[in-house]
Design an enzyme around this catalytic site. Structure first.
Site, PDB file in Angstrom:
ATOM      1  N   CYS A   1      43.739  46.100  85.240  1.00 49.07           N
ATOM      2  CA  CYS A   1      44.441  46.503  86.462  1.00 49.07           C
ATOM      3  C   CYS A   1      45.902  46.061  86.400  1.00 49.07           C
ATOM      4  O   CYS A   1      46.188  44.928  86.029  1.00 49.07           O
ATOM      5  CB  CYS A   1      43.765  45.905  87.687  1.00 49.07           C
ATOM      6  SG  CYS A   1      44.551  46.474  89.211  1.00 49.07           S
TER       7      CYS A   1
ATOM      8  N   CYS B   1      46.247  40.824  90.947  1.00 48.90           N
ATOM      9  CA  CYS B   1      46.007  39.915  92.085  1.00 48.90           C
ATOM     10  C   CYS B   1      45.515  38.559  91.568  1.00 48.90           C
ATOM     11  O   CYS B   1      44.704  38.497  90.640  1.00 48.90           O
ATOM     12  CB  CYS B   1      44.974  40.503  93.033  1.00 48.90           C
ATOM     13  SG  CYS B   1      45.522  42.050  93.777  1.00 48.90           S
TER      14      CYS B   1
ATOM     15  N   CYS C   1      30.218  52.405  92.771  1.00 44.58           N
ATOM     16  CA  CYS C   1      31.563  51.819  92.773  1.00 44.58           C
ATOM     17  C   CYS C   1      32.192  52.130  91.410  1.00 44.58           C
ATOM     18  O   CYS C   1      31.692  51.682  90.371  1.00 44.58           O
ATOM     19  CB  CYS C   1      31.454  50.314  93.009  1.00 44.58           C
ATOM     20  SG  CYS C   1      33.038  49.487  92.952  1.00 44.58           S
TER      21      CYS C   1
ATOM     22  N   CYS D   1      41.611  37.804  91.251  1.00 46.50           N
ATOM     23  CA  CYS D   1      40.725  38.861  90.762  1.00 46.50           C
ATOM     24  C   CYS D   1      40.532  38.795  89.251  1.00 46.50           C
ATOM     25  O   CYS D   1      41.490  38.642  88.492  1.00 46.50           O
ATOM     26  CB  CYS D   1      41.323  40.204  91.160  1.00 46.50           C
ATOM     27  SG  CYS D   1      40.452  41.598  90.445  1.00 46.50           S
TER      28      CYS D   1
ATOM     29  N   CYS E   1      34.738  42.755  90.930  1.00 47.53           N
ATOM     30  CA  CYS E   1      35.267  43.640  89.895  1.00 47.53           C
ATOM     31  C   CYS E   1      35.940  42.856  88.779  1.00 47.53           C
ATOM     32  O   CYS E   1      36.635  41.884  89.002  1.00 47.53           O
ATOM     33  CB  CYS E   1      36.185  44.690  90.504  1.00 47.53           C
ATOM     34  SG  CYS E   1      37.903  44.279  90.532  1.00 47.53           S
TER      35      CYS E   1
ATOM     36  N   GLU F   1      33.861  48.553  84.363  1.00 45.95           N
ATOM     37  CA  GLU F   1      32.603  48.272  85.037  1.00 45.95           C
ATOM     38  C   GLU F   1      32.318  49.324  86.096  1.00 45.95           C
ATOM     39  O   GLU F   1      33.226  49.832  86.741  1.00 45.95           O
ATOM     40  CB  GLU F   1      32.691  46.915  85.728  1.00 45.95           C
ATOM     41  CG  GLU F   1      32.938  45.816  84.748  1.00 45.95           C
ATOM     42  CD  GLU F   1      33.302  44.514  85.407  1.00 45.95           C
ATOM     43  OE1 GLU F   1      33.478  43.540  84.697  1.00 45.95           O
ATOM     44  OE2 GLU F   1      33.418  44.494  86.651  1.00 45.95           O
TER      45      GLU F   1
HETATM   46  S1  SF4 Z   1      41.853  43.109  93.456  1.00 44.75           S
HETATM   47 FE1  SF4 Z   1      41.771  43.297  91.199  1.00 44.75          FE
HETATM   48  S2  SF4 Z   1      41.299  45.473  90.802  1.00 44.75           S
HETATM   49 FE2  SF4 Z   1      41.975  45.304  92.951  1.00 44.75          FE
HETATM   50  S3  SF4 Z   1      44.189  45.677  92.885  1.00 44.75           S
HETATM   51 FE3  SF4 Z   1      43.960  43.463  92.726  1.00 44.75          FE
HETATM   52  S4  SF4 Z   1      43.914  43.040  90.495  1.00 44.75           S
HETATM   53 FE4  SF4 Z   1      43.545  45.242  90.779  1.00 44.75          FE
END
Ligand code: SF4
Length: 381
Positions: free
Chosen positions: A128, A132, A121, A135, A351, A95
């Site tokens: 990723c 997290c 962005c 996320c 994101c 994205e």
């Molecule tokens: S917030 Fe999402 S994109 Fe950012 S480091 Fe954590 S998992 Fe990865």
């Protein structure tokens, strides 16, 4: 190279393109002309480069491709935020978001002017590796690193959405992925975005965001790109951080603070701490006090970010009152702190949300947690 074996032109910087053109018996100055067409005049095809001869244009189209990603979806939110979902050769989705902001300001002579900020962005990875807990990108798992050309391509795609008289003014590496886990590509992309022959964006207007990888933060301090470093702290103590950021199991906040101090001492650039507010989890007064202590040691500004809720995840967006109380507590401790409105909320602009939605749409119903890739964070690099 792309899947059709032509070279991706955005993988090349100006000297590299000059070299390629020389090998094709074309004059070196054509490289500058091509860059002008791509970055300033925003054309999509070699055919549109009308100051280049027809046979040369045909040769370019045989040797190079301009865009390697395909636009799968494009959405505009009511606040003007635009989100582009790109599919890369091999099927990976990322994205890219454009955040417009027209702010009034007063110049020295008291005139009111408007600053037209256009922030891109960018993503650096497909999915990723950090994973997290809050996320949507983390839910997708890690798929692949993007190339330099693919990062530049995202920015160029966004320039095509701009009004002709506007240009990209700011870049944030805050899209999908951990930029410092794709270190060489991120640094090369920053240099390319700064190059006057390309987009010519000042390093001071470029922000690289990281979950906090101490060796890579030190390396970044030493490569001579004067970017703003944003550390995604999101929790003010190790215990809580480990609950929401898997890589915090291996990296203590103390190590991040030491690397951040090194970054500041080496580059003279201020740091920012990013802090996503997860209602009731990291939003208590004691958290504000702990965060204030870290910010002061780093002389960092703090951005408090409204959480964009992700379907199927248990985290909640706090109320304005909670945000204000947290901000006030930080201010009372002498911290420079801003609340960041989440932009593009109506288009799932946090994101990874759009990519995840696209995947879920493609999967047989019902869409839900069982359709997700298990959250298996990769090893810390
Ligand atoms: S917030 Fe999402 S994109 Fe950012 S480091 Fe954590 S998992 Fe990865």
């Amino acid at each position: 190279m792309t899947s059709d074996s032509r070279m991706a032109i955005f993988d090349l910087d100006l000297p590299a393109l000059e070299k390629e053109l020389q090998a094709m018996a074309m004059p070196r100055f054509r490289a500058k002309q091509i860059f002008q067409w791509l970055f300033e005049k925003r054309v999509n095809t070699f055919d549109a480069m009308t100051n280049i001869s027809l046979p040369e244009r045909a040769g370019l189209a045989e040797r190079f491709t301009i865009f390697t990603g395909e636009i799968v979806r494009r959405q505009q939110a009511s606040d003007g935020t635009e989100k582009v979902l790109l599919r890369w050769p091999g099927g990976g989705l990322t994205e890219t978001v454009m955040i417009p902001c027209d702010d009034d300001y007063t110049d020295e002579s008291g005139r009111t002017l408007v600053a037209h900020r256009r922030t891109a962005c960018l993503s650096t990875q497909v999915g990723c590796p950090v994973g997290c807990a809050f996320c949507a990108s983390g839910l997708l798992g890690f798929k692949a690193n993007l190339s330099v050309g693919q990062v530049i391509e995202q920015a160029v795609r966004l320039t095509h959405q701009l009004e002709p008289e506007r240009r990209l003014t700011n870049i944030v590496f805050m899209g999908m992925g951990e930029p410092l886990a794709n270190f060489e590509v991120t640094v090369a992309a920053v240099k390319r975005l700064m190059a006057p022959a390309a987009l010519g964006i000042s390093g001071r207007k470029i922000t690289v965001s990281t979950v906090g990888l101490p060796p890579q933060i030190r390396r970044l301090a030493e490569v001579g790109v004067p970017v703003t470093l944003a550390i995604s702290l999101h929790a003010p103590n190790d215990e809580l951080r480990k609950q929401i950021i898997p890589w915090a199991q291996a990296i203590a906040i103390e190590e991040i603070v030491a690397a951040g101090q090194y970054y500041f001492q080496t580059t003279g650039r201020e740091l920012t701490l990013e802090y996503i507010m997860l209602d009731g989890l990291n939003t208590l007064r004691e958290h504000a006090d702990q965060l204030a202590g870290i910010a002061k040691r780093l002389r960092a500004n703090v951005n408090l970010i409204y959480y964009n809720e992700v379907p199927d995840l248990p985290f909640r967006r706090p109320s304005g009152q909670v945000m204000l109380a947290f901000q006030t507590q930080l201010r009372s401790r002498g911290v420079n702190v801003h609340v960041r409105q989440s932009r593009g909320r109506d288009i799932a602009a946090a994101c990874g949300q759009l990519a995840r939605q696209d995947r879920l749409d493609a999967v047989a119903p019902p869409a839900g947690p069982s359709n997700d890739v298990p959250r298996t964070p990769a090893k810390v690099p």
